[in-house]
Structure formats: structure tokens, C-alpha cells
Enzyme design. Structure first.
Site, PDB file in Angstrom:
ATOM      1  N   GLU A 257      26.994  -4.659  70.510  1.00  0.00           N
ATOM      2  CA  GLU A 257      26.358  -5.058  69.239  1.00  0.00           C
ATOM      3  C   GLU A 257      26.627  -3.936  68.248  1.00  0.00           C
ATOM      4  OE1 GLU A 257      22.257  -6.798  71.250  1.00  0.00           O
ATOM      5  OE2 GLU A 257      22.296  -4.747  70.519  1.00  0.00           O
ATOM      6  N   ARG A 260      27.335  -0.120  62.460  1.00  0.00           N
ATOM      7  CA  ARG A 260      27.986   0.898  61.632  1.00  0.00           C
ATOM      8  C   ARG A 260      29.505   0.902  61.771  1.00  0.00           C
ATOM      9  NH1 ARG A 260      25.069   5.073  60.036  1.00  0.00           N
ATOM     10  NH2 ARG A 260      23.697   4.706  61.803  1.00  0.00           N
ATOM     11  N   CYS A 335      14.297   9.544  38.413  1.00  0.00           N
ATOM     12  CA  CYS A 335      13.608  10.733  37.934  1.00  0.00           C
ATOM     13  C   CYS A 335      13.031  11.494  39.109  1.00  0.00           C
ATOM     14  CB  CYS A 335      12.525  10.333  36.941  1.00  0.00           C
ATOM     15  SG  CYS A 335      13.241   9.440  35.554  1.00  0.00           S
ATOM     16  N   TYR A 364      24.546   0.448  56.395  1.00  0.00           N
ATOM     17  CA  TYR A 364      23.304   1.192  56.143  1.00  0.00           C
ATOM     18  C   TYR A 364      23.341   1.882  54.776  1.00  0.00           C
ATOM     19  CZ  TYR A 364      22.949   0.397  61.156  1.00  0.00           C
ATOM     20  OH  TYR A 364      22.921  -0.189  62.397  1.00  0.00           O
TER      21      TYR A 364
HETATM   22  C1  LIG Z   1      20.729  -1.003  65.151  1.00  0.00           C
HETATM   23  C2  LIG Z   1      21.046  -1.680  66.410  1.00  0.00           C
HETATM   24  C3  LIG Z   1      22.374  -1.938  66.755  1.00  0.00           C
HETATM   25  C4  LIG Z   1      23.536  -1.468  65.924  1.00  0.00           C
HETATM   26  O1  LIG Z   1      23.626  -0.086  65.944  1.00  0.00           O
HETATM   27  P1  LIG Z   1      24.886   0.669  65.254  1.00  0.00           P
HETATM   28  O2  LIG Z   1      24.560   2.093  65.463  1.00  0.00           O
HETATM   29  O3  LIG Z   1      24.926   0.266  63.835  1.00  0.00           O
HETATM   30  O4  LIG Z   1      26.109   0.229  65.996  1.00  0.00           O
HETATM   31  C5  LIG Z   1      22.616  -2.643  67.912  1.00  0.00           C
HETATM   32  N1  LIG Z   1      21.599  -3.080  68.699  1.00  0.00           N
HETATM   33  C6  LIG Z   1      20.315  -2.830  68.410  1.00  0.00           C
HETATM   34  C7  LIG Z   1      19.261  -3.333  69.301  1.00  0.00           C
HETATM   35  C8  LIG Z   1      19.996  -2.119  67.256  1.00  0.00           C
HETATM   36  O5  LIG Z   1      18.712  -1.857  66.983  1.00  0.00           O
END
Ligand SMILES: *Cc1c(COP(=O)(O)O)cnc(C)c1O
Length: 384
Positions: A257, A260, A335, A364
Site C-alpha cells: 500500500e 509517498r 502572518c 502529503y
Molecule cells: C499511510 C499508510 C500507508 C502509506 O504509507 P506511505 O508511507 O505513504 O507509503 C499505507 N498503509 C497504511 C495503513 C497507512 O496508514
């Protein structure tokens, strides 16, 4: 240094320029590169929280195997984007969100015993012919530790089941024909740049999962090793996908998953210089934009590099302010002295009206920023 596609897109933005440009061709390249590095049969999901722009999500729903979501809003976005597969994580899922996940046929990454009980109760009310709800038990294991930030396992966090709760979780699942346990979810960390360490973490996660499945007599159909492939936002270091190639066991299907790693290099944040000023010996480039659009450098406390996009037009009858060969701080329109994107970057030449372009801003960036602080106009979002 800036891709021509990006500068062309920025030329179409009316001044004063303030925009995000997301390039879907980069998103496609990133997914292809990951696929080439992970074992065949692995599932590559995109973690929507990195960038929920509909055009970005739609592009990734098409080229990745599916989407990972962590709220009802992201789930809705994923359904609308036509994701082939959805995984739903997060420690605070409401009954409404769990119901929507069941209706969408998502795999639920279960984070607590109570969530499991609530999910079982909801699954029990689904129509009899509905398929059982696929679940992965998210476990906060002890070690191994990975470099990176936002550690979620091996340390006390609200994420996942404590290892001591696993016996009870498995016992609960066993009594629930409407739940289909497919494996474990072991997302551990964000922004790890050490690919060999990541390969070792994945191998260990698989090993642990095999042993746990054996112990419980579960048929292990997948192991979700989460995201966390890193990006150095300053461009100095790289997560070497080559270190994964051939290094990961292929006997149990892996699920990734990634947020980034897929989204960050596909985005540029551009902001026009509204003023150049010197104060107590330091030069400041004041931008139409700032940390309320691109909070990451302020949140993480680093200096994000920019590229100067020279803009020839100058519409006033007086001299155009300009600096040459000095170090400038790129600061925003808020500001507060904390509205700083870059500190002390040397510029050959910078004029009011030029545009600073911050690469590696696709993940992000806009999504974690406090958009409404001071009520400035939002940036244009351009998806190419
Ligand atoms: C945030 C998150 C990701 C993605 O993380 P990256 O560092 O952006 O690859 C994947 N799985 C879960 C459960 C997350 O909370």
C-alpha cells in the site's frame, strides 16, 4: 530540471501563479517500476491519503491494482474512481464506514477486538447471498525496527492489535462465517529510504505471518506489508527498488500500500514571488502561497529545494526588483514566521514575478495542509 510538460502547464495558469501540477505519466511510471521490483502476483495498492486529488486517484485506480483508504471519505473517492480492489485501514472506523466498506466489497484491515466484533455484527446483517467480508488482522508486532518516520509498530501506537490480543481475535473470527480472514496486515513505517532494510522487514513479516497462520491453522492467502517506501524530498538519496528485486519471497502473495513513493515525485507546487526583501541581513522571497498549501517542510522541519522558473513579463513602469547570487529564504503569505518552505537557497538571479517551483510535492503536500488559515485563495490544481 523542470519537465517541459510541467512548465507548459504552469504557463497556462493566470498570475499571480499559485498552483499544484500533478503529472499522471509519472504516476504510471512509478507503478510500473514498483511492479518490476516486487514478486509476480503481488498486489500494488495506492494509499489515497498521500494525495486524494480525484484526477490522481483515478489515474492510480486504473494502473495500480487498487486503492488503500483510511476513512469513509477516501472510501467514497475510491468507489467513484472505480477501484478494482479496496483495502480499508484506520483505528477509528465508524459503523457507517464499516457498512460502506462491506457494501463496497473492501478488505478490512482490522485494528482492534472491538472493531472486529462490530464488523462481525454488521456482516451478520448483510444479505445472505453477499460474499463474506475479507479481513486482514493488523498486528502491532514487536520489531524488527526500520529506519524512517511515523513508526507504527514495535512501539506503543493506536494502530493494530497488540500481539497479546491475537489469540482472542482469531477465536472471534473462527466463530464468524461472514468474515473471511485472508491474512495479516503489518504496515510498519513511513518514508524509509533503506531498501535492503525494507526487503529484510518484508521477509521477516512473511516469516512471522507463516508461523502465526500455522499456529492458528489459518490458510494464509496474503500478507499486507503496507507502505513506507521513502522519498528524500531534497533529492539527495533514493529508495533503491533494485534491492527488492529477487530479494522477496514469492510463495505467499504480498500486498503493498504505497502512498509517498507513488505520489510524491508526480507533483510540483509553484508559487510566484510577490516581493523580495532584505531584513536583518537575510533575503526573503515572499510567495503567493506557503505552508498552508505545502505544509510538509514546516511539519518535518527541513528546507525544501526549489527551481526558479523565470517569467519575462513585468507590468509596472518602475524597475523590477531583482537579486543576483544571494541565498534567499522562500516564505509564504501567512502572518507567522513559521511560514517557511526553504531556508538559504542560493539563486543566480531571482526577480519579483518569477515563479518558484518545488518538486517532489505530490504526496502529503496539499493533503496535509491547513488550507483555510488566513483564508487566502486556494492554489489551482492542474492534472496533466
Ligand atoms: C499511510 C499508510 C500507508 C502509506 O504509507 P506511505 O508511507 O505513504 O507509503 C499505507 N498503509 C497504511 C495503513 C497507512 O496508514
Amino acid at each position: 530540471m523542470l519537465p517541459e510538460r510541467v512548465t507548459a502547464a504552469l504557463r497556462g495558469v493566470p498570475g499571480p501563479v499559485c498552483a499544484y501540477v500533478y503529472d499522471t505519466s509519472v504516476l504510471r511510471e512509478r507503478v510500473a517500476a514498483v511492479r518490476a521490483a516486487v514478486p509476480e502476483g503481488a498486489t500494488v495498492l495506492y494509499a489515497v491519503k498521500a494525495n486524494g486529488t480525484p484526477g490522481v486517484v483515478a489515474a492510480l485506480a486504473e494502473v495500480a491494482d487498487g486503492l488503500e483508504v483510511a476513512s469513509g471519505g477516501e472510501l467514497e473517492l475510491a468507489v467513484r474512481a472505480g477501484a478494482r480492489h479496496i483495502a480499508f485501514s484506520g483505528p477509528a472506523k465508524t459503523d457507517e464506514e464499516l457498512g460502506a466498506a462491506i457494501a463496497a466489497g473492501a478488505t478490512v484491515n482490522v485494528e482492534s477486538l472491538l472493531e472486529l466484533r462490530r464488523l462481525a455484527a454488521l456482516a451478520g446483517t448483510a444479505p445472505a447471498q453477499a460474499p463474506p467480508v475479507r479481513i486482514a488482522l493488523r498486528v502491532n508486532r514487536a520489531g524488527p525496527t526500520l529506519p524512517g518516520s511515523h513508526r507504527m509498530t514495535g512501539v506503543p501506537t493506536p494502530f493494530g492489535l497488540d500481539i497479546s490480543a491475537l489469540d482472542e481475535a482469531v477465536a472471534l473470527v473462527r466463530g464468524q462465517p461472514r468474515l473471511d480472514p485472508v491474512g495479516f496486515h503489518l504496515h510498519a513505517v513511513s518514508n524509509n529510504l533503506d531498501a535492503p532494510a525494507h526487503a529484510a522487514f518484508i521477509a521477516d513479516a512473511l516469516d512471522w505471518s507463516r508461523r502465526a497462520a500455522d499456529r492458528y491453522g489459518l490458510r494464509l492467502r496474503e500478507v499486507n506489508v503496507g507502505g513506507g517506501f521513502g522519498i528524500d524530498h531534497t533529492g539527495m538519496a533514493h529508495f533503491d527498488l533494485g534491492a527488492l528485486r529477487g530479494a522477496l519471497p514469492g510463495d505467499v502473495p504480498l500486498v503493498f500500500e504505497l502512498g509517498r513513493f507513488l505520489a510524491t515525485p508526480a507533483g510540483w507546487y509553484a508559487a510566484e514571488v510577490l516581493d523580495l526583501k532584505r531584513n536583518h541581513g537575510r533575503w526573503f522571497a515572499v510567495l503567493r502561497g506557503g505552508t498552508h498549501h505545502f505544509r510538509l517542510p514546516a511539519a518535518w522541519g527541513y528546507s525544501h529545494p526549489f527551481t526558479v522558473l523565470p517569467v519575462p513579463d513585468w507590468r509596472y513602469g518602475f524597475d523590477r526588483p531583482e537579486v543576483r547570487d544571494v541565498a534567499v529564504d522562500a516564505v509564504g503569505e501567512l502572518c507567522t514566521p513559521r511560514d517557511v518552505l526553504t531556508r538559504g537557497q542560493r539563486v543566480d538571479r531571482l526577480r519579483v514575478g518569477d515563479v518558484l517551483v518545488f518538486g517532489n510535492a505530490g504526496g502529503y503536500g496539499w493533503d496535509i495542509s491547513h488550507h483555510d488559515f488566513l483564508r487566502h485563495e486556494y492554489p489551482r490544481i492542474v492534472v496533466i
